[in-house]
Design a protein around this motif. Sequence first.
Motif, mmCIF file in Angstrom:
data_model
loop_
_atom_site.group_PDB
_atom_site.id
_atom_site.type_symbol
_atom_site.label_atom_id
_atom_site.label_comp_id
_atom_site.label_asym_id
_atom_site.label_seq_id
_atom_site.Cartn_x
_atom_site.Cartn_y
_atom_site.Cartn_z
ATOM 1 N N GLN A 122 -41.097 7.965 95.214
ATOM 2 C CA GLN A 122 -41.188 9.282 94.587
ATOM 3 C C GLN A 122 -41.389 9.174 93.092
ATOM 4 O O GLN A 122 -42.133 9.944 92.495
ATOM 5 C CB GLN A 122 -39.920 10.094 94.878
ATOM 6 C CG GLN A 122 -39.569 10.220 96.349
ATOM 7 C CD GLN A 122 -40.588 11.049 97.115
ATOM 8 O OE1 GLN A 122 -41.167 11.981 96.591
ATOM 9 N NE2 GLN A 122 -40.818 10.694 98.368
ATOM 10 N N GLN A 123 -40.681 8.223 92.489
ATOM 11 C CA GLN A 123 -40.797 8.041 91.044
ATOM 12 C C GLN A 123 -40.282 6.661 90.694
ATOM 13 O O GLN A 123 -39.335 6.177 91.313
ATOM 14 C CB GLN A 123 -39.973 9.118 90.310
ATOM 15 C CG GLN A 123 -40.187 9.104 88.806
ATOM 16 C CD GLN A 123 -39.535 10.301 88.105
ATOM 17 O OE1 GLN A 123 -38.815 11.082 88.725
ATOM 18 N NE2 GLN A 123 -39.792 10.431 86.823
ATOM 19 N N ALA A 152 -39.946 13.585 88.780
ATOM 20 C CA ALA A 152 -41.334 13.795 89.185
ATOM 21 C C ALA A 152 -41.472 14.946 90.166
ATOM 22 O O ALA A 152 -42.517 15.577 90.236
ATOM 23 C CB ALA A 152 -41.890 12.517 89.802
ATOM 24 N N ASN A 153 -40.443 15.194 90.951
ATOM 25 C CA ASN A 153 -40.549 16.278 91.931
ATOM 26 C C ASN A 153 -39.174 16.817 92.308
ATOM 27 O O ASN A 153 -38.147 16.353 91.792
ATOM 28 C CB ASN A 153 -41.326 15.806 93.169
ATOM 29 C CG ASN A 153 -40.663 14.617 93.837
ATOM 30 O OD1 ASN A 153 -39.436 14.558 93.900
ATOM 31 N ND2 ASN A 153 -41.457 13.680 94.334
ATOM 32 N N ARG A 154 -39.152 17.783 93.183
ATOM 33 C CA ARG A 154 -37.896 18.438 93.571
ATOM 34 C C ARG A 154 -36.895 17.458 94.154
ATOM 35 O O ARG A 154 -35.694 17.557 93.921
ATOM 36 C CB ARG A 154 -38.181 19.512 94.620
ATOM 37 C CG ARG A 154 -38.410 20.875 94.048
ATOM 38 C CD ARG A 154 -38.502 21.886 95.162
ATOM 39 N NE ARG A 154 -37.187 22.293 95.609
ATOM 40 C CZ ARG A 154 -36.977 23.110 96.633
ATOM 41 N NH1 ARG A 154 -38.014 23.587 97.299
ATOM 42 N NH2 ARG A 154 -35.771 23.447 96.995
ATOM 43 N N HIS A 203 -37.037 23.361 84.349
ATOM 44 C CA HIS A 203 -38.091 22.647 85.063
ATOM 45 C C HIS A 203 -38.695 23.609 86.075
ATOM 46 O O HIS A 203 -37.999 24.466 86.616
ATOM 47 C CB HIS A 203 -37.533 21.441 85.839
ATOM 48 C CG HIS A 203 -36.711 20.521 85.005
ATOM 49 N ND1 HIS A 203 -37.204 19.351 84.494
ATOM 50 C CD2 HIS A 203 -35.418 20.587 84.583
ATOM 51 C CE1 HIS A 203 -36.250 18.724 83.807
ATOM 52 N NE2 HIS A 203 -35.159 19.471 83.848
ATOM 53 N N PHE A 229 -40.986 23.663 89.655
ATOM 54 C CA PHE A 229 -41.496 22.801 90.728
ATOM 55 C C PHE A 229 -42.318 23.599 91.723
ATOM 56 O O PHE A 229 -42.087 24.794 91.928
ATOM 57 C CB PHE A 229 -40.333 22.161 91.509
ATOM 58 C CG PHE A 229 -39.443 21.289 90.668
ATOM 59 C CD1 PHE A 229 -39.804 19.982 90.395
ATOM 60 C CD2 PHE A 229 -38.243 21.780 90.169
ATOM 61 C CE1 PHE A 229 -38.976 19.171 89.631
ATOM 62 C CE2 PHE A 229 -37.417 20.979 89.409
ATOM 63 C CZ PHE A 229 -37.777 19.673 89.134
ATOM 64 N N GLU A 240 -42.426 22.929 97.943
ATOM 65 C CA GLU A 240 -42.133 22.013 99.053
ATOM 66 C C GLU A 240 -40.914 21.129 98.716
ATOM 67 O O GLU A 240 -40.500 21.059 97.573
ATOM 68 C CB GLU A 240 -43.303 21.064 99.370
ATOM 69 C CG GLU A 240 -44.700 21.617 99.434
ATOM 70 C CD GLU A 240 -45.332 21.788 98.081
ATOM 71 O OE1 GLU A 240 -45.776 20.777 97.510
ATOM 72 O OE2 GLU A 240 -45.385 22.929 97.596
ATOM 73 N N THR A 279 -40.673 17.942 98.465
ATOM 74 C CA THR A 279 -40.969 16.984 97.401
ATOM 75 C C THR A 279 -41.990 17.598 96.447
ATOM 76 O O THR A 279 -42.888 16.934 95.952
ATOM 77 C CB THR A 279 -41.525 15.665 97.965
ATOM 78 O OG1 THR A 279 -42.655 15.972 98.805
ATOM 79 C CG2 THR A 279 -40.490 14.940 98.791
ATOM 80 N N GLY A 280 -41.838 18.914 96.212
ATOM 81 C CA GLY A 280 -42.773 19.646 95.357
ATOM 82 C C GLY A 280 -42.853 19.054 93.953
ATOM 83 O O GLY A 280 -41.841 18.753 93.324
ATOM 84 N N ARG A 281 -44.072 18.913 93.463
ATOM 85 C CA ARG A 281 -44.343 18.294 92.181
ATOM 86 C C ARG A 281 -43.741 19.102 91.028
ATOM 87 O O ARG A 281 -43.665 20.327 91.082
ATOM 88 C CB ARG A 281 -45.865 18.230 92.025
ATOM 89 C CG ARG A 281 -46.403 17.192 91.079
ATOM 90 C CD ARG A 281 -47.889 17.005 91.379
ATOM 91 N NE ARG A 281 -48.605 18.289 91.317
ATOM 92 C CZ ARG A 281 -49.095 18.810 90.192
ATOM 93 N NH1 ARG A 281 -48.937 18.183 89.049
ATOM 94 N NH2 ARG A 281 -49.750 19.939 90.206
ATOM 95 N N ARG A 282 -43.362 18.417 89.989
ATOM 96 C CA ARG A 282 -42.859 19.095 88.804
ATOM 97 C C ARG A 282 -44.058 19.586 87.997
ATOM 98 O O ARG A 282 -45.059 18.891 87.871
ATOM 99 C CB ARG A 282 -42.038 18.119 87.973
ATOM 100 C CG ARG A 282 -41.423 18.683 86.719
ATOM 101 C CD ARG A 282 -40.331 17.737 86.240
ATOM 102 N NE ARG A 282 -39.824 18.101 84.932
ATOM 103 C CZ ARG A 282 -40.293 17.617 83.794
ATOM 104 N NH1 ARG A 282 -41.296 16.757 83.814
ATOM 105 N NH2 ARG A 282 -39.762 17.978 82.652
#
Lengths: 367, 276
Positions: A213-214, A226-228, A342, A344, A347, A349-352
């Motif tokens: 993920q990051q 990076a994401n949720r 932030h 997002f 989803e 793993t929704g993107r930031r």
Amino acid sequence: MADVTLRNVRKQFGTFVALEKLDIDIRSGEFVALLGPSGCGKSTTLRMLAGLEFPTSGEISIGGRVVNDVAPGKRDIAMVFQSYALYPHMTVGENIEYPLKKRGVKATERKAAVLRAAEMLQLEPLLDRKPKQLSGGQQQRVALGRALVRDPQVFLLDEPLSNLDAKLRSYMRAELIELHRRLGKTMVYVTHDQLEAMTMASRIAVMFDGRLQQFDTPAAVYNRPANRFVASFIGTPSMNQLEGAVDGSTFRVAGHAIPIDRSRFVHALGSGTFVLGVRPEFVTIGGGDLPARIRLVENTGHEQIVTLELTDGTRLLARTDAARRLDVGQSVQIGFHPDALHLFAPEETGRRLNKDDAASVIPMRSR
Amino acid sequence: MQSPLRTLILNLVTWTLVLLIAFPLLWMIITSVKPQTELFRIPPTWFPETITFEHYWRLLSETPFLTYFRNSVVLASTTTLFVVCLGTLGAYSLVRFRYRGRETLAMLVLFTYLLPSVVLIIPLYLMMVAIGLSNTLVSLILAHTTFALPYALWLLRSFMEGIPEDLESAALVDGASRMGAFRDIILPQLLPGIISTALFTFILSWNEYLYALVLVNSDSVAPLTTGVMSMLISTFNIEWSLLMAASVMMSLPLIIVFAFLQSYLTSGFGAGGVKG
């Protein structure tokens, strides 16, 4: 010393895909934590580095050498297992000596190396004991001793502290950091405990559902998730995430509008649902215009974690000074620190959607 | 709290059982050291008036008892060796490697164990004749291996499952080859399992009668079970004193083996350096 590279690695067990498109570059001498919930593929990754599992496709190299087909014993790595995996029929000394024996080191040199390792880990008085006569912490140290006795290029550690009690764990954490500093070797450390990852690692690879993920420094992972998923997995208590809609320069949630600075986010937001993220330390109680009710106050002595409920039932957490007097049931107005927001995609793993560096480190004082 | 009556009854039952089981053994020993004249006296003498070892002496000097004994030792030890070697490697394969039909194979092996030995004995006999092994000790060793191996495999498999895979992984990372890890780590851990399997196989082979009766018919290769029977029991006469002396000597090796390994069997369990 060696760098470790995973290039487009994929691992499949039968029809189950354990890892997908994994790319990780670990620099020589780095302490990298593979962090994620159970089943995320972090242990599989480590076992592939050790040569105990083989990638379905992709390339793994250690010290510039592709090791896909190299046996575990020939990779110049050492591994510490979660169960310690001490050989029960051997004494502590024999356990530490075993890897040297298997490499044909002479008896006199073996003795000296075992003594050196034992001294480093304060194991000298225990050398003649059997593993089952030792406490958990001592067994842990023996496992470490067995790993460092032959001076490998890379250390692989699979949740080595998870079987220890809290006090011993924090002690061993400090010991490991110290050990890494002294040896300067590449270390790859698997854990599901984000506190361990944050405090020990120079970089953290956050994994979820077989995907990376990051991969960044602890500060970056915390401040610019990076994401949720990363946002919710890193930090205790985890980041508040409120679902709502962006409307001009406000974010609408629970019938209220929270002002946001559009210039901080990517331009083409479009319409639809988004998730607003804010860490509990940036939620101010009594400093905004969002009405809420206090549901729970947990005082840990040096701070309070306050559970708040918005008018539509959404709950979120705030972190405040321990000295502040707050009562359950009390109605308050809350606000969010504008620089700490932030955004997002919705989803899991929704993107930031922040423009990067936007939510940079904000000193705790200014909240 | 236990009532005294309950304790009394429990004791009574236990001791009755002990006596029932022990009496024939005791009588066997007593009879084997009684002189011939005292054997059939009525009422019987509980303790022999004179103790004699003449039956033992006659057995050793005038009969092929020692040949039978040697055959039995060779038969039971070789069978045990075969079964332990094959069983250990087989169990390792069943537990550690993933391949198609693994479970089916294990079940199939057990299935042969469910068949009564009389069903298998004729085909086995014909096979032994066909490959020219009839009436040899080797044929008995092979036959005993076939019926001891399935159980041994399952026994060793469950012991093997108790050995954490991490231990082996650790040995591999430490530089051992697969066989090296097997020898250095798995075998020592498996020792209690190997000992109980060996014990089980040895006893089974030592006491086996039916296969020995069918597959072997000459004195030079007969084991104790069939040899002693055919030698001492004829249609008209049973040589009780010799039979009892032979029985005592047949039981001795098992008692000795048990006495030595019993402590080993229990001490091996529960040793482990793995937490979690």
